[in-house]
Design an enzyme around this catalytic site. Structure first.
Site, PDB file in Angstrom:
ATOM      1  CD  GLU A 104      17.859  58.836   5.501  1.00 41.20           C
ATOM      2  OE1 GLU A 104      17.410  59.782   6.157  1.00 41.20           O
ATOM      3  OE2 GLU A 104      18.519  57.951   6.153  1.00 41.20           O
ATOM      4  CG  HIS A 122      21.919  49.715  11.583  1.00 41.21           C
ATOM      5  ND1 HIS A 122      23.118  50.416  11.772  1.00 41.21           N
ATOM      6  CD2 HIS A 122      21.623  49.761  10.391  1.00 41.21           C
ATOM      7  CE1 HIS A 122      23.299  51.125  10.690  1.00 41.21           C
ATOM      8  NE2 HIS A 122      22.350  50.714   9.746  1.00 41.21           N
TER       9      HIS A 122
END
Ligand code: UD1
Ligand code: UDP
Length: 382
Positions: free
Chosen positions: A134, A243
């Site tokens: 990221e 998740h």
């Protein structure tokens, strides 16, 4: 008058939560033709957000595959965007944050010579490996973008250090806009265990963990620390919506299954998540979004990472970096669970990330950029 065609592009759960209120805001303005394209880098976790916000994308690239590699996501999004941009011809493409979708969306728009607006611009750790990938995604998008919507003053200052000073707007984070629509006093959870928990007499710890740089040993350390905490503190209940990444699913079930007070549940929809956060005692997470939401709800956060690009809540005292070593995580959480003073020092609400008016500011900034307003919006916090 010709409308300005603005296309929002997003693909993962957090981007959707933070872009949905903006897509809805843009659709309210008669001067915009608001279009929405999802890459569906996430499928179920994205669709859940679209349902909650009643958002129907105009384009859906449907790129998700189990265990997809970063190159596969990026290349599928990039080529998929070609057709979309050719047919829609937007005047502006808006991307969000730092995912593979964000980078590919911005790059595709650049290849088509379409201006790019970057929502949640200017976050940095200055460590290219953390968060991975990221940090590099957002830096590359910062280089491509023409408009930069920074949540906080320190995000704006980060861009200034990279000589990005044109087209920069201080708006607050759109996640706070979303949060204002989701938390309600009487909330009935879909998941039975969440209705049955005793939020007053038990300490409910909300856990999430999914970051790629935590895959492997760091995730093992985190899971082991969580299990030790549940064993050591009989008044706690750990709720962990896991998740859907297979890597995360495997780790969570391997280390945390079979404990009577550790509840591994399916990902929650965003309303359920925000309402659970509003009722819990403590948040332990490596998520970016939770670090922004929990302080607004007055909940202390232990961040399960070595660094954070969100120092504002650490400075406000509601978030502490716990790192990824088992012993340190266990010690810091134990302290908060056993020392009321320490807990009270962190449990106060702080709103460094927004005031609920970020989407409006972004829409006004776009209108001003295209000559539809005489003045830019007032900055967040001004
Ligand atoms: C991505 C983002 C990360 C963000 C996170 C939010 C990148 C590189 N990473 O990471 O910045 O914090 O989303 O959650 O863009 N899966 C499903 N169903 C879903 C969603 C995911 O099955 O609805 C599974 C798939 O097997 C998929 C895997 O999860 O391959 C990982 O998804 P991916 O988008 O590659 O990365 P995340 O770790 O989710
Ligand atoms: N979230 C959710 N359900 C869950 C876990 C998280 O709705 O089961 C929300 C959370 O409230 C926040 C966002 O998803 O708004 C954060 O997403 P995630 O942690 O996946 O990504 P990150 O913010 O780390 O990029």
């Amino acid at each position: 008058m010709r409308k300005v065609k603005v296309m929002t592009v997003f693909g993962t759960r957090p981007e959707a939560i933070k872009m949905a209120p903006l897509a809805l805001e843009l659709a309210k303005h008669p001067e915009f033709d608001a279009l929405c394209c999802v890459t569906a880098q996430h499928r179920e976790m994205l669709d859940s957000v679209l349902d909650i916000f009643h958002l129907k994308p105009d384009y859906d690239l449907n790129v998700m595959q189990p265990r997809q590699t970063l190159s596969a996501i990026t290349s599928k999004c990039l080529t998929g965007m070609d057709g979309v941009l050719e047919s829609a011809k937007p005047d502006l493409v808006l991307v969000h944050g730092d995912t593979s979708t964000t980078f590919a969306g911005a790059l595709a728009a650049f290849y088509h010579k379409i201006p790019v607006g970057h929502v949640e611009a200017g976050l940095r750790t200055y460590d290219k490996w953390s968060p991975f990938p990221e940090e590099i995604n957002r830096k590359l998008v910062g280089t491509i973008a023409d408009l930069h919507f920074c949540p906080t003053p320190s995000n704006r200052d980060n861009l200034a250090r990279e000589n990005i000073t044109q087209g920069v707007f201080l708006t607050g984070n759109t996640v706070i806009d979303a949060l204002q629509t989701t938390v309600i006093k009487e909330f009935a959870f879909g998941e039975a265990i969440l209705n049955d928990l005793d939020y007053v007499n038990r300490k409910v710890i909300l856990v999430t963990c999914h970051r790629r740089e935590n895959y492997g040993q760091p995730m093992t350390n985190i899971m082991t620390a969580l299990r030790r905490l549940a064993d050591a503190f009989p008044d706690t209940e750990l709720v962990y919506p896991v998740h859907l990444s297979p890597v995360v699913q495997e780790a969570a079930h391997q280390y945390l299954d079979g404990h009577p007070r550790i509840h591994l549940i399916a990902p929650l929809d965003v309303r359920e998540m925000h309402n659970l956060m509003a009722r819990c005692h403590l948040v332990m997470t490596d998520s970016g979004g939770l670090q922004e939401e929990a302080p607004a709800l007055g909940k202390p956060v232990l961040v399960l990472r070595r660094e954070t690009e969100r120092p504002e809540a650490v400075e406000a005292g509601t978030v502490r970096l716990a790192g990824v070593e088992e012993e340190v995580i266990f010690r810091l959480a134990s302290q908060l669970l056993s020392d009321r003073n320490e807990y009270d020092k962190m449990a106060h609400s702080a709103n460094p990330y927004g005031d609920g008016r970020a989407c409006r500011r972004i829409a006004d900034a776009i209108a001003w950029h295209f000559g539809l307003r005489d003045t830019p919006p007032e900055a967040f916090g001004a």
